[in-house]
Design a protein around this motif. Structure first.
Motif, short mmCIF file in Angstrom:
data_model
loop_
_atom_site.label_atom_id
_atom_site.label_comp_id
_atom_site.label_asym_id
_atom_site.label_seq_id
_atom_site.Cartn_x
_atom_site.Cartn_y
_atom_site.Cartn_z
N ARG A 24 0.97 -1.09 0.07
CA ARG A 24 0.04 -0.28 -0.14
C ARG A 24 0.59 1.33 0.35
O ARG A 24 1.81 1.09 0.63
CB ARG A 24 -1.19 -0.03 1.19
N ALA A 65 -8.90 8.88 -10.54
CA ALA A 65 -8.87 9.70 -9.22
C ALA A 65 -8.33 10.63 -9.19
O ALA A 65 -9.35 11.98 -8.62
CB ALA A 65 -8.52 9.35 -8.06
N PHE A 79 -4.18 10.07 -3.30
CA PHE A 79 -5.24 8.83 -3.59
C PHE A 79 -3.95 8.00 -3.37
O PHE A 79 -2.49 8.05 -2.73
CB PHE A 79 -5.34 8.37 -5.32
N GLU A 82 -3.01 -0.14 -3.55
CA GLU A 82 -3.56 -1.26 -3.21
C GLU A 82 -3.16 -2.24 -4.20
O GLU A 82 -3.78 -2.73 -5.30
CB GLU A 82 -4.53 -1.46 -1.82
N ALA A 92 -5.69 -1.75 -6.20
CA ALA A 92 -7.48 -0.85 -6.06
C ALA A 92 -7.38 0.48 -5.63
O ALA A 92 -5.60 1.06 -5.28
CB ALA A 92 -8.00 -1.66 -4.63
N VAL A 93 -7.19 1.35 -6.13
CA VAL A 93 -7.24 3.00 -5.38
C VAL A 93 -8.72 3.38 -5.24
O VAL A 93 -9.43 3.48 -5.34
CB VAL A 93 -6.90 3.07 -7.08
N THR A 94 -7.89 3.77 -4.10
CA THR A 94 -8.63 4.27 -3.09
C THR A 94 -8.90 5.89 -3.83
O THR A 94 -7.50 7.24 -3.26
CB THR A 94 -8.48 4.65 -1.46
N ASP A 95 -9.90 6.63 -3.27
CA ASP A 95 -9.89 8.18 -3.88
C ASP A 95 -10.74 9.18 -2.68
O ASP A 95 -10.75 8.70 -2.13
CB ASP A 95 -10.47 9.07 -5.25
N GLY A 134 -17.87 2.11 -1.63
CA GLY A 134 -17.23 2.96 -1.36
C GLY A 134 -18.53 4.68 -1.42
O GLY A 134 -19.53 4.17 -1.74
N HIS A 140 -14.51 6.34 -3.04
CA HIS A 140 -14.09 4.85 -3.42
C HIS A 140 -13.07 5.02 -3.94
O HIS A 140 -12.42 5.28 -3.62
CB HIS A 140 -14.50 5.78 -5.13
N THR A 141 -12.93 3.03 -3.52
CA THR A 141 -12.40 1.87 -3.99
C THR A 141 -12.60 1.52 -5.18
O THR A 141 -13.44 0.90 -5.81
CB THR A 141 -11.80 1.34 -2.81
N TRP A 143 -11.60 -1.60 -7.78
CA TRP A 143 -10.56 -2.13 -7.99
C TRP A 143 -10.86 -3.61 -8.81
O TRP A 143 -11.90 -3.90 -9.61
CB TRP A 143 -10.88 -3.04 -6.50
#
Length: 164
Positions: A24, A65, A79, A82, A92-95, A134, A140-141, A143
């Motif tokens: 991560r 993102a 952002f 993972e 996965a990308v989390t924004d 999310g 949001h994630t 993936w």
């Protein structure tokens, strides 16, 4: 690695233990950081058949993102990336949320010359599974699960399952 005992193991046994390898990282919400995230993922998967698909997934998800969420707004934007090395590979990308919900647009949306909406469609077609969780408020994630043995230039797979 749990209770796995690796005392006296060879270097190869230690490196390829059955425990999943997970990374991560957090990046500033700037366009130049999309490239940094992609290069990080490429280094992790160098020499593996799926390296180009993993790099494509990281580039597309991170760029979205930065471009389409609060992650790309202001000095505090970020952002998260993972990546899990397993079969399937998880990317996965989390924004930071905002500005709608990430959506895979229907095939042919916007005509053949449209530059909008093609990236997630392409990932959807390359992935084993694709999902979003999310909210616009909390972030949001997005993936994808990718076959570790799949190369970018292989023929298309059967349609994936879209989950959220």
């Amino acid at each position: 690695m749990g209770n796995t005992k690796l005392i006296g193991a060879t270097a190869n046994e230690w490196l390829w233990t059955s425990a999943k390898m997970r990374w991560r990282r957090v990046y500033a919400g700037r366009a130049d950081q999309v490239r940094a995230a992609r290069e990080f993922a490429e280094a992790l998967f160098a020499g593996m058949p799926c390296v180009d698909i993993v790099a494509l997934a990281v580039s597309e998800l991170a760029a979205n993102a930065v471009r389409h969420t609060r992650s790309g707004e202001g000095a505090d934007g970020w952002f998260g990336l993972e990546v899990v090395c397993d079969n399937p590979v998880y990317v996965a990308v989390t924004d930071m949320g905002g500005h709608g919900i990430p959506t895979v647009l229907p095939e042919g949306y916007g005509g053949s010359y449209s530059e909008e909406g093609r990236g997630l469609r392409m990932l959807y077609e390359l992935a084993l599974m694709f999902g979003v969780h999310g909210s616009s408020t909390l972030g949001h994630t997005v993936w994808v699960d990718i076959d570790i043995n799949r190369k970018l230039d292989q023929d298309a797979q059967p349609p994936v399952q879209l989950v959220s």
